[in-house]
Design an enzyme around this catalytic site. Structure first.
Site, PDB file in Angstrom:
ATOM      1  CG  MET A  86      -1.919  -1.132   1.251  1.00  0.00           C
ATOM      2  SD  MET A  86      -3.192  -0.790   0.061  1.00  0.00           S
ATOM      3  CE  MET A  86      -4.517   0.108   1.045  1.00  0.00           C
ATOM      4  CB  CYS A  87       0.745   4.188  -1.866  1.00  0.00           C
ATOM      5  SG  CYS A  87       0.772   3.137  -3.198  1.00  0.00           S
TER       6      CYS A  87
END
Lengths: 261, 261
Positions: A1-2
């Protein structure tokens, strides 16, 4: 995930402190080594810095964390690639022009490949990410529905509907702006904190750094910071609900829209 | 008048040397104190640095002249404002997306106010300059004429026609790219130099600096630099004629189009 980072403020404010915290997650305390970007609005102008290199090693990131670019609306993103290779055109934030405004967008999450069958008319992706495709689709919808800029409440309701459609394809946490309004939408993780008088001290979670906002603000300043997860460990952040859209303007909540029960 | 700088190369090349020369004109040896910008293509990605501050004083310009960002296509501009106040949204280069490509544009010259009566359909200016308006008009024409990307010779001929129309309104010196092709068009001042093996030494006109390209290139490198006026004082630059368009690709001239006699 960012990791996402946004800011909405009523006076031009630098984001050096929060950005320093976020940067550590780009290959330092976090696994997000696949590039980063940050966009600053100054009036209607938009200035974006992109770097496909890890933020913790980036010379440009170093400049940003030291050089106080002041802005009322900021959108930033550190990437951990899932869809699309690591290259400049796949690096958030993305931008397009609509109604003579520069729209800027960053996304955290992943959407199913079904998305790439959704037709596009006006805006087309330059890179190969699901995120940029979703941005093009979203602006396409807005442009078709509103050839001219509508009232903000109408616009917010419509963007919320579009986000709800995108959420059917997976995780869609969003930061979006046209300079004045910062639209945020949450599927899984997004939170914010509003700082205003009386200001206190804030201490970063990701590195040994604190700032006393009392010393660098005036009593009228209102500054909201939005992030994937809280960036400080001595303040209370508010979490957005799943399906919730919050619109900020001048550092304040303008509108909150929840998913219909 | 403003200063333009472009580069087309067959291998990713840094532009530190030429940019150092250009920067001096932003408030140093030249009167162009009203902001500057530089755009680098990396693959299909586009990275633009904008600063409304004079380049000779700019911390960001300092970074660019020291930090070798390598690119095959570069467009840069230093501004001396005539139409439109000094602010970020009026700072070149401008960019828009067409056919899933980021188009980037910088203009030197001034066009009559008549331009603002030319209708726009798809692209609208964010700022108030004649330059950005002309860019929106130009892309509008291309988009209407070619809903899909045409052959490059067809495209060049059409862009040349549009430039000829714009030239009826005043001075229109142009740098334009979609990443691979660098389109240049001249009304008054634009020149270029192609550097290739055997490389020699080049000496900047605007400050005491020289570089021996032999030491920093391979025998296969071909690098063309385009500028408003020659940047070096010991090399022979070619001048574009009034009404001439030259298209560069991989550092080489792909096509030259002259005004019909």
């Amino acid at each position: 995930m960012c990791e996402l980072l946004g800011m909405s403020a009523n006076v031009p404010t630098d984001i050096c402190f929060s950005f320093t915290g976020l940067m550590q997650r780009g290959g330092g305390t976090g696994p997000h080594r696949d590039g980063w970007g940050i966009a600053f609005y100054e009036g209607n102008g938009l200035r974006i810095f992109h770097d496909p290199a890890p933020s913790v090693e980036s010379r440009i990131a170093q400049l940003i964390s030291e050089y106080p670019i002041k802005s009322c609306t900021v959108i930033s993103h550190i990437r951990q690639a899932n869809v699309g290779k690591v290259c400049l055109e796949n690096t958030h934030p993305f931008d397009r022009e609509l109604w003579g405004k520069k729209w800027c967008y960053a996304h955290n999450g992943q959407l199913s490949a079904e998305l790439f069958n959704w037709p596009l008319e006006h805006y087309f992706p330059v890179g190969t990410t699901d995120s940029e495709y979703a941005f093009c689709w979203l602006l396409d919808q807005i442009r078709k529905r509103f050839p001219e800029p509508p009232e903000i409440t109408q616009l917010t309701a419509f963007i919320h509907q579009c986000c709800e459609q995108l959420r059917t394809l997976g995780v869609f946490n969003l930061l979006l702006s046209e300079s004045r309004h910062l639209f945020t939408y949450c599927t899984t993780r997004l939170c914010w904190i509003t700082r205003q008088s009386p200001f206190g001290e804030a201490r970063l979670s990701d590195c040994d750094m604190a700032v006393n906002f009392e010393a660098v603000t005036t009593p009228d300043d209102i500054v909201t910071v939005i992030a994937t997860d809280p960036l400080t460990n001595n303040e209370t952040w508010s979490r957005l609900q799943t399906g919730e859209m919050v619109v900020f303007v001048d550092g304040k909540v303008l509108q909150r829209l929840h998913t219909a029960p």
